[in-house]
Design an enzyme around this catalytic site. Structure first.
Site, PDB file in Angstrom:
ATOM      1  N   GLU A  23      -3.594  -8.266   5.898  1.00 26.33           N
ATOM      2  CA  GLU A  23      -3.311  -8.391   7.345  1.00 26.33           C
ATOM      3  C   GLU A  23      -3.665  -9.793   7.842  1.00 26.33           C
ATOM      4  O   GLU A  23      -4.143  -9.958   8.960  1.00 26.33           O
ATOM      5  CB  GLU A  23      -4.085  -7.334   8.136  1.00 26.33           C
ATOM      6  CG  GLU A  23      -3.637  -5.914   7.887  1.00 26.33           C
ATOM      7  CD  GLU A  23      -2.440  -5.517   8.726  1.00 26.33           C
ATOM      8  OE1 GLU A  23      -2.457  -5.734   9.935  1.00 26.33           O
ATOM      9  OE2 GLU A  23      -1.478  -4.993   8.143  1.00 26.33           O
ATOM     10  N   THR A  35       0.869  -1.176   0.000  1.00 26.10           N
ATOM     11  CA  THR A  35       0.000   0.000   0.000  1.00 26.10           C
ATOM     12  C   THR A  35       0.911   1.232   0.000  1.00 26.10           C
ATOM     13  O   THR A  35       1.794   1.333   0.846  1.00 26.10           O
ATOM     14  CB  THR A  35      -0.912  -0.024   1.254  1.00 26.10           C
ATOM     15  OG1 THR A  35      -1.705  -1.218   1.196  1.00 26.10           O
ATOM     16  CG2 THR A  35      -1.821   1.195   1.331  1.00 26.10           C
ATOM     17  N   GLN A  86     -41.357 -10.128   4.997  1.00 27.53           N
ATOM     18  CA  GLN A  86     -40.498 -10.720   6.035  1.00 27.53           C
ATOM     19  C   GLN A  86     -39.145 -11.153   5.467  1.00 27.53           C
ATOM     20  O   GLN A  86     -38.114 -11.060   6.140  1.00 27.53           O
ATOM     21  CB  GLN A  86     -41.217 -11.933   6.623  1.00 27.53           C
ATOM     22  CG  GLN A  86     -40.763 -12.257   8.012  1.00 27.53           C
ATOM     23  CD  GLN A  86     -41.541 -13.407   8.594  1.00 27.53           C
ATOM     24  OE1 GLN A  86     -41.560 -14.511   8.019  1.00 27.53           O
ATOM     25  NE2 GLN A  86     -42.195 -13.172   9.709  1.00 27.53           N
TER      26      GLN A  86
HETATM   27  C1  FAD Z   1      -4.901  -4.395  -1.594  1.00 25.32           C
HETATM   28  C2  FAD Z   1      -3.811  -5.027  -0.817  1.00 25.32           C
HETATM   29  C3  FAD Z   1      -3.019  -4.262   0.014  1.00 25.32           C
HETATM   30  C4  FAD Z   1      -1.968  -4.849   0.726  1.00 25.32           C
HETATM   31  N1  FAD Z   1      -1.131  -4.061   1.474  1.00 25.32           N
HETATM   32  C5  FAD Z   1      -0.001  -4.603   1.970  1.00 25.32           C
HETATM   33  C6  FAD Z   1       1.003  -3.769   2.557  1.00 25.32           C
HETATM   34  O1  FAD Z   1       0.838  -2.554   2.665  1.00 25.32           O
HETATM   35  N2  FAD Z   1       2.161  -4.340   2.979  1.00 25.32           N
HETATM   36  C7  FAD Z   1       2.377  -5.680   2.865  1.00 25.32           C
HETATM   37  O2  FAD Z   1       3.451  -6.136   3.259  1.00 25.32           O
HETATM   38  N3  FAD Z   1       1.438  -6.507   2.346  1.00 25.32           N
HETATM   39  C8  FAD Z   1       0.258  -6.004   1.873  1.00 25.32           C
HETATM   40  N4  FAD Z   1      -0.677  -6.810   1.298  1.00 25.32           N
HETATM   41  C9  FAD Z   1      -0.414  -8.242   1.198  1.00 25.32           C
HETATM   42  C10 FAD Z   1      -1.365  -9.112   2.002  1.00 25.32           C
HETATM   43  O3  FAD Z   1      -1.067  -9.043   3.361  1.00 25.32           O
HETATM   44  C11 FAD Z   1      -1.272 -10.540   1.408  1.00 25.32           C
HETATM   45  O4  FAD Z   1      -1.931 -10.510   0.150  1.00 25.32           O
HETATM   46  C12 FAD Z   1      -1.875 -11.572   2.312  1.00 25.32           C
HETATM   47  O5  FAD Z   1      -1.093 -11.745   3.457  1.00 25.32           O
HETATM   48  C13 FAD Z   1      -2.035 -12.930   1.618  1.00 25.32           C
HETATM   49  O6  FAD Z   1      -0.863 -13.313   0.960  1.00 25.32           O
HETATM   50  P1  FAD Z   1      -0.947 -13.814  -0.564  1.00 25.32           P
HETATM   51  O7  FAD Z   1      -1.706 -12.814  -1.322  1.00 25.32           O
HETATM   52  O8  FAD Z   1       0.416 -14.131  -1.017  1.00 25.32           O
HETATM   53  O9  FAD Z   1      -1.823 -15.140  -0.526  1.00 25.32           O
HETATM   54  P2  FAD Z   1      -1.306 -16.626  -0.208  1.00 25.32           P
HETATM   55  O10 FAD Z   1      -0.539 -16.626   1.056  1.00 25.32           O
HETATM   56  O11 FAD Z   1      -0.679 -17.188  -1.423  1.00 25.32           O
HETATM   57  O12 FAD Z   1      -2.685 -17.366   0.042  1.00 25.32           O
HETATM   58  C14 FAD Z   1      -3.518 -17.827  -1.029  1.00 25.32           C
HETATM   59  C15 FAD Z   1      -4.689 -18.588  -0.411  1.00 25.32           C
HETATM   60  O13 FAD Z   1      -4.191 -19.739   0.300  1.00 25.32           O
HETATM   61  C16 FAD Z   1      -4.648 -19.706   1.631  1.00 25.32           C
HETATM   62  N5  FAD Z   1      -3.608 -20.249   2.525  1.00 25.32           N
HETATM   63  C17 FAD Z   1      -2.278 -19.970   2.559  1.00 25.32           C
HETATM   64  N6  FAD Z   1      -1.677 -20.661   3.531  1.00 25.32           N
HETATM   65  C18 FAD Z   1      -2.636 -21.390   4.146  1.00 25.32           C
HETATM   66  C19 FAD Z   1      -2.653 -22.317   5.245  1.00 25.32           C
HETATM   67  N7  FAD Z   1      -1.543 -22.617   5.923  1.00 25.32           N
HETATM   68  N8  FAD Z   1      -3.837 -22.856   5.598  1.00 25.32           N
HETATM   69  C20 FAD Z   1      -4.969 -22.566   4.925  1.00 25.32           C
HETATM   70  N9  FAD Z   1      -5.026 -21.708   3.896  1.00 25.32           N
HETATM   71  C21 FAD Z   1      -3.874 -21.133   3.501  1.00 25.32           C
HETATM   72  C22 FAD Z   1      -4.888 -18.236   1.937  1.00 25.32           C
HETATM   73  O14 FAD Z   1      -5.788 -18.054   3.021  1.00 25.32           O
HETATM   74  C23 FAD Z   1      -5.474 -17.764   0.606  1.00 25.32           C
HETATM   75  O15 FAD Z   1      -6.833 -18.077   0.551  1.00 25.32           O
HETATM   76  C24 FAD Z   1      -1.756  -6.245   0.629  1.00 25.32           C
HETATM   77  C25 FAD Z   1      -2.593  -7.024  -0.197  1.00 25.32           C
HETATM   78  C26 FAD Z   1      -3.595  -6.433  -0.919  1.00 25.32           C
HETATM   79  C27 FAD Z   1      -4.432  -7.297  -1.832  1.00 25.32           C
END
Ligand code: FAD
Length: 408
Positions: free
Chosen positions: A388, A164, A303
Protein backbone atom coordinates in the site's frame (compact mmCIF):
# COMPACT_ATOMS: atom_id res chain seq x y z
CA UNK A 1 -20.04 16.35 12.00
CA UNK A 2 -19.46 14.11 15.02
CA UNK A 3 -18.18 15.90 18.08
CA UNK A 4 -14.51 15.18 18.76
CA UNK A 5 -13.78 13.03 21.74
CA UNK A 6 -10.92 10.76 22.70
CA UNK A 7 -13.34 8.35 24.32
CA UNK A 8 -14.89 5.45 22.42
CA UNK A 9 -18.66 5.31 22.82
CA UNK A 10 -20.40 2.30 24.40
CA UNK A 11 -21.23 0.74 21.05
CA UNK A 12 -17.63 1.05 19.85
CA UNK A 13 -16.33 -0.44 23.08
CA UNK A 14 -18.71 -3.35 22.67
CA UNK A 15 -17.52 -4.01 19.10
CA UNK A 16 -13.89 -3.62 20.14
CA UNK A 17 -14.27 -6.12 22.99
CA UNK A 18 -16.10 -8.58 20.74
CA UNK A 19 -13.33 -8.36 18.12
CA UNK A 20 -10.66 -8.62 20.78
CA UNK A 21 -12.33 -11.78 22.08
CA UNK A 22 -12.25 -13.32 18.59
CA UNK A 23 -8.63 -12.26 18.10
CA UNK A 24 -7.59 -13.68 21.48
CA UNK A 25 -9.64 -16.90 21.42
CA UNK A 26 -9.61 -17.86 17.74
CA UNK A 27 -6.88 -16.00 15.85
CA UNK A 28 -3.92 -15.88 18.27
CA UNK A 29 -4.00 -19.59 19.24
CA UNK A 30 -3.93 -20.55 15.53
CA UNK A 31 -1.24 -18.06 14.50
CA UNK A 32 1.90 -20.19 14.81
CA UNK A 33 0.32 -23.16 13.01
CA UNK A 34 -0.81 -21.19 9.94
CA UNK A 35 2.44 -19.26 9.83
CA UNK A 36 4.29 -22.60 9.55
CA UNK A 37 1.81 -24.06 7.07
CA UNK A 38 1.99 -20.98 4.84
CA UNK A 39 -1.56 -21.63 3.71
CA UNK A 40 -4.80 -19.66 3.70
CA UNK A 41 -6.53 -20.41 7.03
CA UNK A 42 -9.91 -21.31 5.53
CA UNK A 43 -11.36 -22.73 8.80
CA UNK A 44 -10.62 -19.44 10.59
CA UNK A 45 -12.13 -17.38 7.78
CA UNK A 46 -15.20 -19.60 8.03
CA UNK A 47 -15.30 -19.08 11.80
CA UNK A 48 -15.08 -15.31 11.20
CA UNK A 49 -17.95 -15.60 8.69
CA UNK A 50 -20.07 -17.52 11.21
CA UNK A 51 -19.79 -14.82 13.85
CA UNK A 52 -20.23 -12.01 11.30
CA UNK A 53 -16.67 -10.65 11.14
CA UNK A 54 -16.11 -11.88 7.58
CA UNK A 55 -18.89 -10.04 5.75
CA UNK A 56 -19.48 -6.86 3.82
CA UNK A 57 -22.16 -5.84 6.34
CA UNK A 58 -19.68 -5.78 9.17
CA UNK A 59 -17.17 -3.61 7.28
CA UNK A 60 -19.91 -1.34 5.95
CA UNK A 61 -21.12 -0.78 9.52
CA UNK A 62 -17.63 0.09 10.70
CA UNK A 63 -16.98 2.23 7.63
CA UNK A 64 -20.07 4.34 8.25
CA UNK A 65 -19.24 4.94 11.92
CA UNK A 66 -19.45 8.76 11.93
CA UNK A 67 -16.37 9.12 14.15
CA UNK A 68 -14.22 7.31 11.57
CA UNK A 69 -12.83 5.01 14.24
CA UNK A 70 -14.79 1.86 13.31
CA UNK A 71 -12.34 0.55 10.70
CA UNK A 72 -9.08 1.40 12.50
CA UNK A 73 -10.41 -0.12 15.71
CA UNK A 74 -11.40 -3.33 13.89
CA UNK A 75 -8.04 -3.56 12.10
CA UNK A 76 -6.06 -2.98 15.27
CA UNK A 77 -7.86 -5.74 17.17
CA UNK A 78 -7.76 -8.35 14.37
CA UNK A 79 -4.08 -7.69 13.59
CA UNK A 80 -3.30 -7.76 17.32
CA UNK A 81 -4.43 -11.40 17.05
CA UNK A 82 -2.16 -12.22 14.11
CA UNK A 83 -1.25 -10.29 10.98
CA UNK A 84 -1.19 -13.22 8.52
CA UNK A 85 -4.57 -14.60 9.56
CA UNK A 86 -6.09 -11.13 9.87
CA UNK A 87 -4.96 -10.26 6.34
CA UNK A 88 -6.63 -13.44 5.11
CA UNK A 89 -9.81 -12.19 6.77
CA UNK A 90 -9.68 -8.57 5.60
CA UNK A 91 -7.83 -9.01 2.24
CA UNK A 92 -11.11 -9.42 0.36
CA UNK A 93 -11.99 -5.91 1.53
CA UNK A 94 -9.31 -4.42 -0.76
CA UNK A 95 -11.10 -5.80 -3.83
CA UNK A 96 -14.50 -4.88 -2.39
CA UNK A 97 -13.36 -1.28 -1.88
CA UNK A 98 -12.16 -1.23 -5.52
CA UNK A 99 -15.72 -2.08 -6.61
CA UNK A 100 -17.39 0.25 -4.09
CA UNK A 101 -15.19 3.15 -5.22
CA UNK A 102 -15.64 2.72 -8.98
CA UNK A 103 -18.56 0.36 -9.60
CA UNK A 104 -22.18 1.03 -10.46
CA UNK A 105 -24.88 0.03 -8.00
CA UNK A 106 -25.60 -3.03 -10.08
CA UNK A 107 -21.94 -4.06 -10.11
CA UNK A 108 -21.71 -3.58 -6.36
CA UNK A 109 -24.83 -5.69 -5.81
CA UNK A 110 -23.69 -8.43 -8.19
CA UNK A 111 -20.02 -8.87 -7.36
CA UNK A 112 -19.43 -8.04 -3.71
CA UNK A 113 -21.60 -10.90 -2.39
CA UNK A 114 -19.68 -13.28 -4.68
CA UNK A 115 -16.42 -12.01 -3.20
CA UNK A 116 -17.41 -13.16 0.30
CA UNK A 117 -19.48 -16.24 -0.56
CA UNK A 118 -21.64 -17.48 2.30
CA UNK A 119 -21.06 -19.00 5.72
CA UNK A 120 -21.07 -22.56 4.40
CA UNK A 121 -18.99 -21.78 1.35
CA UNK A 122 -16.70 -18.83 2.06
CA UNK A 123 -14.87 -17.20 -0.83
CA UNK A 124 -12.15 -14.58 -1.07
CA UNK A 125 -11.39 -11.84 -3.59
CA UNK A 126 -8.19 -10.29 -4.95
CA UNK A 127 -7.21 -6.80 -6.07
CA UNK A 128 -4.57 -6.98 -8.80
CA UNK A 129 -2.72 -3.78 -9.61
CA UNK A 130 1.03 -4.38 -9.04
CA UNK A 131 3.13 -5.86 -11.82
CA UNK A 132 6.73 -7.07 -12.03
CA UNK A 133 7.77 -3.71 -13.55
CA UNK A 134 5.10 -1.54 -11.94
CA UNK A 135 5.17 -1.50 -8.14
CA UNK A 136 5.63 2.00 -6.75
CA UNK A 137 5.54 3.28 -10.33
CA UNK A 138 1.94 2.34 -11.09
CA UNK A 139 1.94 4.40 -14.30
CA UNK A 140 4.31 1.94 -16.00
CA UNK A 141 1.69 -0.82 -15.85
CA UNK A 142 1.61 -3.05 -18.96
CA UNK A 143 -1.48 -5.22 -18.60
CA UNK A 144 -3.77 -4.25 -21.46
CA UNK A 145 -7.52 -4.28 -21.82
CA UNK A 146 -8.77 -4.00 -25.39
CA UNK A 147 -12.44 -3.52 -26.25
CA UNK A 148 -13.99 -5.94 -28.74
CA UNK A 149 -16.94 -3.88 -29.88
CA UNK A 150 -18.57 -6.62 -31.98
CA UNK A 151 -18.93 -8.86 -28.93
CA UNK A 152 -19.13 -6.13 -26.27
CA UNK A 153 -16.26 -7.81 -24.44
CA UNK A 154 -12.95 -6.67 -23.00
CA UNK A 155 -9.84 -8.76 -23.64
CA UNK A 156 -7.20 -8.65 -20.90
CA UNK A 157 -3.55 -9.68 -21.29
CA UNK A 158 -0.68 -9.29 -18.84
CA UNK A 159 0.91 -10.50 -15.62
CA UNK A 160 0.03 -9.18 -12.20
CA UNK A 161 2.18 -9.84 -9.18
CA UNK A 162 2.03 -9.72 -5.36
CA UNK A 163 -1.74 -10.16 -5.44
CA UNK A 164 -3.15 -11.01 -2.02
CA UNK A 165 -5.48 -14.00 -2.67
CA UNK A 166 -4.39 -13.97 -6.34
CA UNK A 167 -5.43 -17.15 -8.13
CA UNK A 168 -7.46 -18.52 -5.19
CA UNK A 169 -10.02 -15.72 -5.34
CA UNK A 170 -13.55 -16.23 -6.56
CA UNK A 171 -13.57 -12.71 -8.00
CA UNK A 172 -10.47 -10.82 -9.19
CA UNK A 173 -10.47 -7.05 -9.66
CA UNK A 174 -7.82 -6.25 -12.28
CA UNK A 175 -6.46 -2.80 -13.12
CA UNK A 176 -5.38 -2.52 -16.77
CA UNK A 177 -4.26 0.03 -19.35
CA UNK A 178 -6.94 1.14 -21.79
CA UNK A 179 -5.02 4.12 -23.19
CA UNK A 180 -1.25 3.91 -22.97
CA UNK A 181 -0.77 7.61 -23.88
CA UNK A 182 -2.40 8.79 -20.67
CA UNK A 183 -0.24 7.16 -17.96
CA UNK A 184 -2.23 6.29 -14.85
CA UNK A 185 -5.17 8.36 -16.19
CA UNK A 186 -5.50 5.71 -18.91
CA UNK A 187 -6.14 2.87 -16.44
CA UNK A 188 -9.45 1.16 -15.76
CA UNK A 189 -10.60 -1.59 -13.38
CA UNK A 190 -12.30 -4.81 -14.43
CA UNK A 191 -14.08 -7.63 -12.69
CA UNK A 192 -12.88 -11.05 -13.71
CA UNK A 193 -15.76 -13.37 -12.74
CA UNK A 194 -15.27 -16.82 -11.19
CA UNK A 195 -13.81 -19.52 -13.48
CA UNK A 196 -13.11 -17.17 -16.40
CA UNK A 197 -10.85 -18.98 -18.94
CA UNK A 198 -7.38 -17.48 -19.37
CA UNK A 199 -6.85 -16.35 -15.76
CA UNK A 200 -4.40 -18.53 -13.87
CA UNK A 201 -2.24 -18.36 -10.78
CA UNK A 202 1.47 -17.95 -11.45
CA UNK A 203 4.11 -18.28 -8.77
CA UNK A 204 2.92 -18.42 -5.17
CA UNK A 205 5.42 -16.44 -3.08
CA UNK A 206 7.12 -17.87 0.00
CA UNK A 207 7.34 -14.89 2.28
CA UNK A 208 9.31 -13.53 5.22
CA UNK A 209 6.13 -12.81 7.21
CA UNK A 210 2.32 -12.76 7.04
CA UNK A 211 2.76 -16.30 5.77
CA UNK A 212 -0.86 -17.31 6.39
CA UNK A 213 -1.86 -14.78 3.74
CA UNK A 214 -1.65 -16.07 0.17
CA UNK A 215 0.35 -13.86 -2.22
CA UNK A 216 0.78 -14.84 -5.86
CA UNK A 217 1.19 -13.82 -9.48
CA UNK A 218 -1.92 -13.71 -11.62
CA UNK A 219 -1.47 -14.43 -15.32
CA UNK A 220 -4.05 -13.11 -17.79
CA UNK A 221 -3.99 -14.67 -21.26
CA UNK A 222 -6.73 -13.50 -23.60
CA UNK A 223 -9.13 -13.21 -20.69
CA UNK A 224 -12.51 -12.18 -22.10
CA UNK A 225 -14.96 -10.46 -19.79
CA UNK A 226 -18.37 -8.99 -20.70
CA UNK A 227 -18.62 -5.22 -21.20
CA UNK A 228 -20.60 -5.10 -17.94
CA UNK A 229 -17.39 -6.06 -16.05
CA UNK A 230 -15.78 -2.67 -16.70
CA UNK A 231 -16.19 -0.91 -13.34
CA UNK A 232 -18.26 2.24 -13.72
CA UNK A 233 -19.31 1.36 -17.29
CA UNK A 234 -18.11 2.32 -20.78
CA UNK A 235 -19.85 5.68 -21.00
CA UNK A 236 -18.17 6.96 -17.86
CA UNK A 237 -14.79 5.62 -19.00
CA UNK A 238 -15.11 7.29 -22.42
CA UNK A 239 -15.96 10.62 -20.78
CA UNK A 240 -13.04 10.34 -18.38
CA UNK A 241 -10.59 9.46 -21.17
CA UNK A 242 -11.87 12.31 -23.36
CA UNK A 243 -11.29 14.79 -20.52
CA UNK A 244 -7.79 13.42 -19.87
CA UNK A 245 -6.91 13.59 -23.60
CA UNK A 246 -8.17 17.16 -23.77
CA UNK A 247 -6.03 18.16 -20.81
CA UNK A 248 -2.99 16.34 -22.22
CA UNK A 249 -3.44 18.12 -25.59
CA UNK A 250 -3.80 21.57 -24.09
CA UNK A 251 -0.92 20.90 -21.72
CA UNK A 252 -3.43 22.08 -19.15
CA UNK A 253 -3.05 22.14 -15.45
CA UNK A 254 -2.91 18.73 -13.80
CA UNK A 255 -6.15 18.09 -11.96
CA UNK A 256 -6.03 16.83 -8.44
CA UNK A 257 -5.71 13.07 -8.66
CA UNK A 258 -8.85 11.47 -7.22
CA UNK A 259 -6.94 8.24 -6.66
CA UNK A 260 -4.54 10.07 -4.34
CA UNK A 261 -7.44 11.31 -2.22
CA UNK A 262 -8.69 7.71 -1.99
CA UNK A 263 -5.25 6.51 -0.87
CA UNK A 264 -5.10 9.20 1.81
CA UNK A 265 -8.41 7.89 3.13
CA UNK A 266 -7.44 4.19 2.97
CA UNK A 267 -3.86 4.33 4.23
CA UNK A 268 -4.82 4.85 7.89
CA UNK A 269 -6.41 1.36 7.80
CA UNK A 270 -2.97 -0.11 7.04
CA UNK A 271 -1.54 2.08 9.80
CA UNK A 272 -4.09 0.55 12.16
CA UNK A 273 -2.97 -2.96 11.21
CA UNK A 274 0.58 -1.94 12.09
CA UNK A 275 -0.61 -0.52 15.43
CA UNK A 276 -2.22 -3.91 16.18
CA UNK A 277 1.03 -5.80 15.58
CA UNK A 278 3.12 -3.25 17.46
CA UNK A 279 0.77 -3.28 20.45
CA UNK A 280 0.79 -7.08 20.55
CA UNK A 281 4.61 -7.17 20.64
CA UNK A 282 4.76 -4.42 23.27
CA UNK A 283 2.32 -6.30 25.52
CA UNK A 284 4.35 -9.52 25.20
CA UNK A 285 7.54 -7.64 26.06
CA UNK A 286 5.96 -5.88 29.05
CA UNK A 287 4.69 -9.13 30.56
CA UNK A 288 8.02 -10.84 29.97
CA UNK A 289 9.98 -7.97 31.50
CA UNK A 290 7.82 -8.10 34.64
CA UNK A 291 8.27 -11.84 35.15
CA UNK A 292 11.76 -12.65 33.86
CA UNK A 293 14.28 -12.46 36.68
CA UNK A 294 18.00 -11.92 36.24
CA UNK A 295 20.49 -10.77 38.88
CA UNK A 296 17.80 -11.37 41.49
CA UNK A 297 15.19 -8.95 40.17
CA UNK A 298 12.71 -8.66 37.29
CA UNK A 299 14.48 -7.31 34.22
CA UNK A 300 12.01 -4.38 34.11
CA UNK A 301 13.79 -3.12 37.24
CA UNK A 302 16.67 -2.18 34.94
CA UNK A 303 16.26 1.29 33.53
CA UNK A 304 17.69 0.09 30.20
CA UNK A 305 14.71 -2.26 29.81
CA UNK A 306 12.08 -0.03 31.40
CA UNK A 307 12.93 2.96 29.20
CA UNK A 308 12.67 0.81 26.08
CA UNK A 309 9.17 -0.20 27.17
CA UNK A 310 8.28 3.43 27.86
CA UNK A 311 9.42 4.37 24.35
CA UNK A 312 7.58 1.43 22.80
CA UNK A 313 4.28 2.33 24.45
CA UNK A 314 4.70 6.01 23.59
CA UNK A 315 5.28 5.15 19.91
CA UNK A 316 2.31 2.77 19.76
CA UNK A 317 -0.01 5.41 21.25
CA UNK A 318 1.37 8.15 18.99
CA UNK A 319 0.86 5.92 15.94
CA UNK A 320 -2.73 5.22 16.96
CA UNK A 321 -3.44 8.93 17.39
CA UNK A 322 -2.12 9.69 13.89
CA UNK A 323 -4.27 6.86 12.49
CA UNK A 324 -7.36 8.07 14.34
CA UNK A 325 -6.81 11.66 13.22
CA UNK A 326 -6.55 10.68 9.56
CA UNK A 327 -9.56 8.34 9.83
CA UNK A 328 -11.61 11.07 11.47
CA UNK A 329 -10.57 13.51 8.73
CA UNK A 330 -11.58 11.04 6.02
CA UNK A 331 -15.15 10.52 7.25
CA UNK A 332 -15.62 14.19 7.96
CA UNK A 333 -14.52 15.21 4.47
CA UNK A 334 -11.48 17.16 5.67
CA UNK A 335 -8.82 17.95 3.09
CA UNK A 336 -5.55 16.09 3.59
CA UNK A 337 -3.48 19.25 3.21
CA UNK A 338 -0.39 17.65 4.79
CA UNK A 339 -0.98 14.09 3.53
CA UNK A 340 -2.12 13.09 7.00
CA UNK A 341 -3.21 9.65 5.74
CA UNK A 342 0.29 8.92 4.44
CA UNK A 343 1.78 10.31 7.66
CA UNK A 344 -0.24 7.86 9.74
CA UNK A 345 0.77 4.88 7.58
CA UNK A 346 4.43 5.92 7.55
CA UNK A 347 4.71 6.41 11.30
CA UNK A 348 2.65 3.37 12.31
CA UNK A 349 4.46 0.98 9.97
CA UNK A 350 7.92 2.17 11.01
CA UNK A 351 6.78 1.93 14.64
CA UNK A 352 5.67 -1.68 14.14
CA UNK A 353 9.07 -2.63 12.71
CA UNK A 354 10.94 -0.92 15.52
CA UNK A 355 8.75 -2.02 18.43
CA UNK A 356 8.71 -5.67 17.34
CA UNK A 357 12.53 -5.60 17.12
CA UNK A 358 12.72 -4.09 20.62
CA UNK A 359 10.37 -6.82 21.86
CA UNK A 360 12.75 -9.51 20.56
CA UNK A 361 15.60 -7.80 22.42
CA UNK A 362 13.64 -7.70 25.67
CA UNK A 363 12.79 -11.40 25.39
CA UNK A 364 16.47 -12.20 24.77
CA UNK A 365 17.10 -15.72 23.43
CA UNK A 366 13.44 -16.61 23.81
CA UNK A 367 12.50 -13.66 21.61
CA UNK A 368 14.63 -15.11 18.85
CA UNK A 369 12.78 -18.44 18.81
CA UNK A 370 9.44 -19.54 17.42
CA UNK A 371 8.42 -20.59 20.93
CA UNK A 372 7.43 -16.96 21.52
CA UNK A 373 5.26 -14.88 19.19
CA UNK A 374 7.43 -11.75 18.96
CA UNK A 375 9.72 -13.37 16.39
CA UNK A 376 6.71 -13.90 14.10
CA UNK A 377 5.38 -10.41 14.83
CA UNK A 378 8.71 -8.91 13.77
CA UNK A 379 8.67 -10.83 10.49
CA UNK A 380 5.05 -9.79 9.94
CA UNK A 381 5.72 -6.12 10.74
CA UNK A 382 8.11 -5.71 7.80
CA UNK A 383 5.20 -5.80 5.34
CA UNK A 384 3.65 -2.57 6.62
CA UNK A 385 6.53 -0.45 5.30
CA UNK A 386 6.19 -2.10 1.87
CA UNK A 387 2.61 -2.68 0.73
CA UNK A 388 0.00 0.00 0.00
CA UNK A 389 2.91 2.33 -0.78
CA UNK A 390 6.39 1.90 0.70
CA UNK A 391 7.69 4.22 3.44
CA UNK A 392 9.74 6.04 0.81
CA UNK A 393 6.62 6.63 -1.28
CA UNK A 394 4.76 7.90 1.80
CA UNK A 395 7.59 10.36 2.45
CA UNK A 396 7.49 11.40 -1.19
CA UNK A 397 3.73 12.02 -1.00
CA UNK A 398 4.02 13.95 2.28
CA UNK A 399 6.91 16.07 1.01
CA UNK A 400 5.24 16.85 -2.33
CA UNK A 401 1.99 17.71 -0.59
CA UNK A 402 3.78 20.07 1.79
CA UNK A 403 5.62 21.64 -1.14
CA UNK A 404 2.40 22.02 -3.13
CA UNK A 405 3.87 19.87 -5.90
CA UNK A 406 1.77 17.45 -8.00
CA UNK A 407 1.82 13.79 -7.03
CA UNK A 408 2.06 11.40 -9.95
C1 FAD B 1 2.79 -9.48 0.85
C2 FAD B 1 2.40 -8.51 -0.20
C3 FAD B 1 1.08 -8.33 -0.52
C4 FAD B 1 0.71 -7.44 -1.53
N1 FAD B 1 -0.61 -7.34 -1.91
C5 FAD B 1 -0.92 -6.65 -3.02
C6 FAD B 1 -2.24 -6.72 -3.58
O1 FAD B 1 -3.12 -7.37 -3.03
N2 FAD B 1 -2.49 -6.06 -4.74
C7 FAD B 1 -1.53 -5.34 -5.38
O2 FAD B 1 -1.82 -4.78 -6.43
N3 FAD B 1 -0.27 -5.23 -4.87
C8 FAD B 1 0.07 -5.88 -3.72
N4 FAD B 1 1.33 -5.82 -3.22
C9 FAD B 1 2.34 -5.03 -3.92
C10 FAD B 1 2.87 -3.84 -3.14
O3 FAD B 1 1.93 -2.82 -3.11
C11 FAD B 1 4.22 -3.45 -3.79
O4 FAD B 1 5.16 -4.45 -3.43
C12 FAD B 1 4.68 -2.09 -3.36
O5 FAD B 1 3.86 -1.09 -3.90
C13 FAD B 1 6.12 -1.81 -3.78
O6 FAD B 1 6.35 -2.12 -5.12
P1 FAD B 1 7.62 -3.02 -5.51
O7 FAD B 1 7.60 -4.22 -4.66
O8 FAD B 1 7.60 -3.22 -6.97
O9 FAD B 1 8.89 -2.16 -5.10
P2 FAD B 1 9.60 -1.02 -5.97
O10 FAD B 1 8.59 -0.04 -6.42
O11 FAD B 1 10.48 -1.66 -6.98
O12 FAD B 1 10.51 -0.34 -4.87
C14 FAD B 1 11.77 -0.88 -4.46
C15 FAD B 1 12.41 0.10 -3.48
O13 FAD B 1 12.65 1.35 -4.15
C16 FAD B 1 12.04 2.40 -3.44
N5 FAD B 1 11.54 3.41 -4.38
C17 FAD B 1 10.82 3.23 -5.53
N6 FAD B 1 10.54 4.41 -6.09
C18 FAD B 1 11.08 5.37 -5.30
C19 FAD B 1 11.13 6.80 -5.34
N7 FAD B 1 10.55 7.50 -6.32
N8 FAD B 1 11.76 7.44 -4.33
C20 FAD B 1 12.36 6.76 -3.33
N9 FAD B 1 12.34 5.42 -3.23
C21 FAD B 1 11.72 4.73 -4.21
C22 FAD B 1 10.88 1.75 -2.70
O14 FAD B 1 10.46 2.52 -1.58
C23 FAD B 1 11.51 0.42 -2.28
O15 FAD B 1 12.28 0.60 -1.13
C24 FAD B 1 1.70 -6.67 -2.18
C25 FAD B 1 3.06 -6.83 -1.81
C26 FAD B 1 3.41 -7.74 -0.85
C27 FAD B 1 4.88 -7.91 -0.53
Amino acid sequence: MAEFTMELNDEQKEVRDWLHGFAADVIRPAAAEWDEREETPWPIIQEAAKVGIYSLDFYAQQYFDPTGLGIPMAMEELFWGDAGIALSIVGTGLAAVGVLANGTEEQIGTWIPQMYGDVNDVKVAAFCSSEPDAGSDVASMRTRAVYDEAKDEWVLNGTKTWATNGGIANVHVVVAVVDSELGSKGHASFIVPPNTPGLSQGQKFQKHGIRASHTAEVVLEDVRVPGSCLLGGKEKLDERLARARERAKSGGERVKNAAMATFEASRPAVGAMAVGTARAAYEEALEYAKTRTQFGRPIIDNQGVAFQLADMRTSVDAARLLVWRASWMAVNGKQFTAAEGSMSKLFASETAKKVTAQAIQILGGNGYTREYPVERMHRDAAIYTIFEGTSEIQRLVIARTLAGMPIR
